[in-house]
Design a protein around this motif. Sequence first.
Motif, short mmCIF file in Angstrom:
data_model
loop_
_atom_site.label_atom_id
_atom_site.label_comp_id
_atom_site.label_asym_id
_atom_site.label_seq_id
_atom_site.Cartn_x
_atom_site.Cartn_y
_atom_site.Cartn_z
N GLN A 104 0.82 -1.21 0.00
CA GLN A 104 0.00 0.00 0.00
C GLN A 104 0.85 1.27 0.00
N ARG A 105 1.86 1.30 0.90
CA ARG A 105 2.68 2.51 1.01
C ARG A 105 3.48 2.78 -0.25
N LEU A 106 4.03 1.69 -0.84
CA LEU A 106 4.83 1.85 -2.05
C LEU A 106 3.96 2.41 -3.19
N LEU A 107 2.77 1.79 -3.37
CA LEU A 107 1.90 2.25 -4.44
C LEU A 107 1.43 3.68 -4.20
N GLN A 108 1.16 3.98 -2.94
CA GLN A 108 0.73 5.33 -2.59
C GLN A 108 1.80 6.35 -2.98
N THR A 109 3.06 6.00 -2.72
CA THR A 109 4.16 6.89 -3.09
C THR A 109 4.24 7.04 -4.60
N ILE A 110 4.10 5.92 -5.32
CA ILE A 110 4.18 5.98 -6.79
C ILE A 110 3.08 6.89 -7.32
N PHE A 111 1.86 6.74 -6.79
CA PHE A 111 0.76 7.55 -7.31
C PHE A 111 0.91 9.02 -6.98
N PHE A 112 1.75 9.33 -5.98
CA PHE A 112 1.93 10.75 -5.65
C PHE A 112 3.02 11.38 -6.50
N LEU A 113 3.88 10.55 -7.11
CA LEU A 113 5.04 11.06 -7.84
C LEU A 113 4.74 12.18 -8.85
N PRO A 114 3.71 12.05 -9.70
CA PRO A 114 3.50 13.11 -10.69
C PRO A 114 3.32 14.50 -10.06
N TYR A 115 2.95 14.52 -8.77
CA TYR A 115 2.76 15.83 -8.13
C TYR A 115 4.07 16.58 -7.99
N VAL A 116 5.13 15.84 -7.62
CA VAL A 116 6.42 16.50 -7.41
C VAL A 116 7.19 16.59 -8.72
N THR A 117 6.52 17.05 -9.75
CA THR A 117 7.23 17.25 -11.00
C THR A 117 6.99 18.66 -11.46
N ASN A 118 7.81 19.04 -12.39
CA ASN A 118 7.69 20.34 -13.01
C ASN A 118 6.79 20.15 -14.23
N SER A 119 5.65 20.84 -14.27
CA SER A 119 4.69 20.49 -15.33
C SER A 119 5.20 20.86 -16.72
N ILE A 120 6.12 21.79 -16.81
CA ILE A 120 6.73 22.09 -18.11
C ILE A 120 7.66 20.93 -18.50
N ALA A 121 8.51 20.51 -17.55
CA ALA A 121 9.51 19.48 -17.86
C ALA A 121 8.85 18.18 -18.27
N ILE A 122 7.88 17.71 -17.48
CA ILE A 122 7.25 16.43 -17.80
C ILE A 122 6.36 16.58 -19.04
N GLY A 123 5.84 17.78 -19.27
CA GLY A 123 5.12 18.03 -20.52
C GLY A 123 6.00 17.75 -21.72
N MET A 124 7.29 18.12 -21.59
CA MET A 124 8.23 17.86 -22.69
C MET A 124 8.43 16.36 -22.89
N VAL A 125 8.37 15.59 -21.80
CA VAL A 125 8.48 14.13 -21.93
C VAL A 125 7.25 13.58 -22.66
N PHE A 126 6.07 14.06 -22.28
CA PHE A 126 4.85 13.62 -22.96
C PHE A 126 4.92 14.00 -24.44
#
Lengths: 314, 297
Positions: A104-126
């Motif tokens: 549960q804790r591991l998955l919870q951390t994974i699902f929170f990951l997109p929050y701690v990103t820079n929306s411009i930077a990850i936009g470039m990945v998309f």
Amino acid sequence: MVESKKQWKAWLYLAPALVLLAIFTVWPIFNTVRMAFLENYSGLKAAGGETFAFGIGNFKKVLEYKKFVNCLKTTALLCVATVPISTLLALLISVALNSIKPLQRLLQTIFFLPYVTNSIAIGMVFAAMFNIVGSFHGTQNEIIATAGIVNNVIEFFGGTAVNWINSGSSYAANITVMIIYIVWNALPFKILILLGGLQSINKQYYDAAKVDGSTRSRILWRITVPLLSPMLAYVIITGFIGGFKEYTSIVGIFGATMGPPDDGGRLNTMVGFIYDALSTNSQGRASAAALILFGIILVVTLINLAVSKKNTHY
Amino acid sequence: MASNTIATMKEKNMQSVKTASQIGKVMAMILTYAFLIVMAIIVLFPFYWMINSSLKTLDEYRQSVPTFWPKVVMFSNYAEAFSAANLGRLFINTMIVGIISTILSLVITVITAFAFARLEFKGKNILFAGLLATMMIPGELFTITNYSTVTTFGWINTYTVLIVPFLVSVFYIYLLRQNFMQIPNELYLAAKVDGTSDLKYLWKVMIPLSLPTLISITILKMMGAWNSYIWPRLVANDDAHKLITNGLRSAFTETTGDVNYPVQMAAVALVSAPLFLVFVFLRKYIMKGVSRSGIKG
């Protein structure tokens, strides 16, 4: 005498915050309203000594402007599509997360990951994932030759490659990419809030339902969702407010041109329109657009509150 | 009704019902895990793809069938990205703005929250309600006038313009005030009787007791500097003051043609890395702060 000394001290403590708020928060409220109601107000011309007549011309002009209507359309479309999808997905993920113990804790951390990103930077990945890779010159053949990872996956499952964001791509394809990215980006916050809500629900309700022999889906819709409704209302309202201010996620994927290379500005939003007007020194129009945005957010929030008041069970 | 049926069943039937429900339970568990793991893979995929792409040669990146791990691992892409996007300078600029604005913002937030939580003065409640009301207004409305204001002040292309307008956050004041209010007033009065000054009391009692909130504010503020894009692009576009997000976007601004995607992805990974490090070490504070604030960075 002690009292007045205390008063004086309180204001001393408040002074830095109040001075800054006066300059950067309170004054802008008045000034933006003032500029919105001065015909064709421009900061540059005002500095040159020009005066402007009072009127509602800015609002009229903004609303008649085809570009603004397009921005409004794109913004509303993104909002209406992404808020329900991300809320429903977040609800399902939270309920699933809440029902498991190991991982549960591991998955919870994974699902929170997109929050701690820079929306411009990850936009470039998309953008890179949806992009057509290689030296692209716009011919049909080359699209198929080097398709990009998302298209590769589609082809693997027997579909045909789509021109998502490059020259010649359709508005529908662009919007689809944006919806996927915005939902991906919006999930963590919603999951965090909903999971927090789920964990505070009294277990007795579920025990009672078990005794009654209720099915899982019945428990979800009849017990979980109603008890979670305050949190659901919260994420839906903040989702709409954020959605109407969508801007940087589009810059991340399409760049500051806000559209595919052959049709810049196609995906421009309300906020983008305001900044465009600002950069051409049309503060009057920018202010009018900002007030319209404020009005829309206010109305949407009030509607949401009215609806959720009816359906929220505390 | 269901319990009635069960009650009338024979022992044997009971057993079979039990196994059936057991099987159903296991199936539901498997489905739950399958769903969560598929979603987790979707969430993680962009990060994996970023790292995978960032280590490829340009030729390998362009292959029509993509490889899922680079044949030749090109760490040199990272060095190239660092110089191509001028990341060193951008890092320094962003750190300067982030650190100074965080410290000043914390000081202002603490003393303001203290005044609202502990001191008595005329119009306190009205003033506080007024401050809270400004939170409803979208930031764009302020930006239009603030842009003119900072231009008049001659602040364009300075650190000041990136720091000062955002020093006061009504939300942080609200958050900290709530925290301060939970500290019993008797403690304050006792300290007064002992002749402790307000500032000493603030420093020795209130700040240690509300440290978790202050840490959350610090992290959110630093992340804000790291992720801010719109305002910095508007007012500080020269190399000496450009912030990291703006610099990253403008360094790789072409979306088609012969962009060196591996290098671009390496730059993106470098910009994302500090955020992940902070997250790994301070996960608890970030999640707590976010769940109360609902703001992105």
